[in-house]
Design an enzyme around this catalytic site. Structure first.
Site, mmCIF file in Angstrom:
data_model
loop_
_atom_site.group_PDB
_atom_site.id
_atom_site.type_symbol
_atom_site.label_atom_id
_atom_site.label_comp_id
_atom_site.label_asym_id
_atom_site.label_seq_id
_atom_site.Cartn_x
_atom_site.Cartn_y
_atom_site.Cartn_z
ATOM 1 N N GLY A 144 -50.722 -54.902 -14.744
ATOM 2 C CA GLY A 144 -51.943 -55.445 -15.320
ATOM 3 C C GLY A 144 -52.390 -54.676 -16.542
ATOM 4 C CG ASN A 145 -54.458 -56.745 -19.504
ATOM 5 O OD1 ASN A 145 -53.356 -56.762 -20.031
ATOM 6 N ND2 ASN A 145 -55.189 -57.837 -19.344
ATOM 7 C CD GLU A 171 -44.730 -51.875 -5.842
ATOM 8 O OE1 GLU A 171 -44.808 -52.643 -4.870
ATOM 9 O OE2 GLU A 171 -45.684 -51.568 -6.563
ATOM 10 N N GLY A 186 -46.981 -53.875 -2.884
ATOM 11 C CA GLY A 186 -46.509 -52.543 -2.514
ATOM 12 C C GLY A 186 -47.596 -51.498 -2.538
ATOM 13 C CE LYS A 209 -64.799 -65.617 -10.311
ATOM 14 N NZ LYS A 209 -64.047 -66.744 -10.896
#
Length: 504
Positions: free
Chosen positions: A271-272, A294, A388, A408
């Site tokens: 992810g970022n 991983e 993982g 959100k």
């Protein structure tokens, strides 16, 4: 595709179309396919199977399969089969929106388990027989052994146990990937297990190819298709602030002598935010590092190219299209610095503990005491799965969870009185980091952990509200060890469901 990618004359004689290969898969079968985070998954046979399933449904026939993979895949696999309503059960990890919708609607059964458990649970017979394996490879050698592509995942187990095997040979994958893999065949069932002889991240303990019983191979399919991973967005200010707090902490740990100057082997979720952390590590002067993880994503590829990372061990890739081209263009360079292993080795709890990994993973929410929910929204709706993260969190030298403090548009706080679902208990969580700060939970009893989280991680718009809950819970007459007000513990989640905001 030239015949060079299929150098075994025996298996070359079994080349058929994707449609002919898909015809070997029958309704109700358990089908195990390759793929790990959008890399190394079969590109043609799942699409042909989805079309066959759609035709069967039009004809009024029931046709669904039980689907296993290494982890998440891509639209050509999970997406196509989910849209065709062709999956009865899915495990162990997914990220596809159509599959997720069906799982949360209760029409697709889903088993979310630790990735290190998949291979051994299948070997133990917990999920019955594997009828068909569909595995992508980069090539087939003269002796019929298989050159893995950009993920290994559970492919060794699938090939060993499946009754029928379908092989996709994808010539989009770089030929130079041959030699990057390390497939360990020394595992055994209890009580006959022996220690895994991996002592350093760059140790090689296995073979560079996968074995397959040629008598089980019913079809070989030629393909040419790219792995599909979304490009990473440039790091925003929230990600950069989270990264800065974590890097400052790691530098402090080095000064204290609790970490070596080149840290310990890194594990990073996808992810970022993890990419921002990796970029920050590169800019902060750390050198000669290693990764035992991983997935290799863009940030780790950059670190290898820049000499910041000495070696990386993984089971798959999650590269943007631009990073994929860089990887293919300089494959000879990366082959000397990347070791790809089976999923049961890349995620093996004993190896994670032995090597002393620094685990960095995302979360949906954490509570006052450090319990972490990484899988379910409002306790019931699955997002992706545990993946993982549990393999590393419980066994790592440092178990770190990273998240923005709100979601959100601020209507949801990522720090709550009690998590609505527990994936990682407080016993397995060392550090929590948001854009507001870092809570070091090591060696602290529950109420002291709560103070750390309140003071350092909670968004200011929720801090007084959460502090009020904690103070009132601490004054209650029942239970001072881990104070809770049970009627209110999940009230924030219920308020969001009722009103669209957790704010009181």
């Amino acid at each position: 595709m030239s015949s060079d990618r299929i150098r075994s004359s025996l298996l070359r004689d079994r080349v058929v179309s994707a449609e002919a290969a898909a015809a070997f898969i029958q309704p109700g079968e358990t089908v195990a396919m390759s793929g790990f985070t959008g890399s190394g998954y079969p590109k043609s046979v799942p699409l042909a199977l989805a079309r066959r399933i759609e035709d069967a449904h039009v004809a009024g026939q029931d046709f669904r399969i039980r689907l296993m993979t290494g982890a998440s895949t891509a639209p050509e696999l999970d997406g196509a089969l989910a849209k065709a309503d062709g999956i009865a059960l899915r495990m162990p990890f997914q990220t596809d929106p159509d599959a997720r919708q069906r799982i949360n609607a209760g029409t697709l059964d889903y088993i979310d388990i630790h990735l290190s458990h998949v291979a051994q649970h299948v070997w133990f017979g917990f999920y019955g027989d594997i009828d068909t394996a569909v595995v992508e490879v980069a090539g087939i050698r003269e002796d019929g052994s298989l050159i893995p592509s950009t993920s290994i995942g559970n492919n060794k187990t699938w090939l060993d146990l499946a009754k029928k095997v379908i092989i996709e040979v994808n010539d989009w994958q770089p030929e130079g990937i041959d030699g990057m893999h390390d497939v360990y065949y020394g595992t055994a069932l209890p009580p006959h297990r022996k220690p895994i002889p991996l002592l350093q991240v760059d140790d090689r303990i296995g073979e560079t190819s996968l074995r397959v019983d040629h008598d089980k191979v019913v079809a070989v399919v030629r393909t040419h298709g790219p792995d599909r991973n979304s490009p990473f967005a440039p790091a925003d200010e929230t990600s950069k602030r989270i990264a800065a707090y974590l890097i400052e902490f790691l530098q402090h740990e080095v000064k204290k002598g609790r970490l070596p100057a080149n840290l310990l082997p890194l594990q990073s979720g996808v992810g970022n935010i993890p990419n921002a952390v990796l970029a920050g590590l590169s800019e902060s002067g750390f050198r000669d590092m290693a990764a035992f993880t991983e997935v290799i994503q863009d940030g780790m590829l950059d670190m290898l190219r820049d000499g910041v990372l000495r070696v990386a061990s993984c089971t798959g890739f999650a590269l943007s299209p631009a990073a994929n081209e860089e990887f293919k263009r300089n494959i000879d360079f990366y082959r000397e610095r990347i070791i790809m292993r089976t999923q049961e080795i890349s995620n093996h709890p004993e190896l994670v503990r032995r090597l002393g990994c620094i685990a960095m993973n995302g979360m949906i929410e954490a509570d006052l005491y450090g319990n972490v929910n990484s899988t379910h929204v409002m306790g019931s709706k699955i997002m992706n799965g545990i993946g993982g993260s549990g393999d590393f969190a419980r066994n790592s030298f440092l178990s770190i969870f990273l998240s923005p403090s709100t979601a959100k548009n601020g209507s949801i706080s990522a720090l709550v009185p009690m998590v609505s679902h527990v994936d990682h208990t407080e016993h397995d969580v060392s550090i929590i980091v948001t854009e507001h700060g870092l809570a070091d939970l090591r060696g602290l009893p529950p109420r002291h952990r709560a103070r750390q989280i309140l003071d350092h991680c909670v968004d200011p718009s929720y801090r007084a509200q959460l502090a009020d809950y904690f103070e009132r819970a601490s004054r209650a007459s029942f239970g001072k060890h881990t104070p809770h007000l049970l009627p209110e513990a999940l009230s924030w989640h219920q308020r969001w469901l009722d009103t669209g905001s957790m704010r009181a």
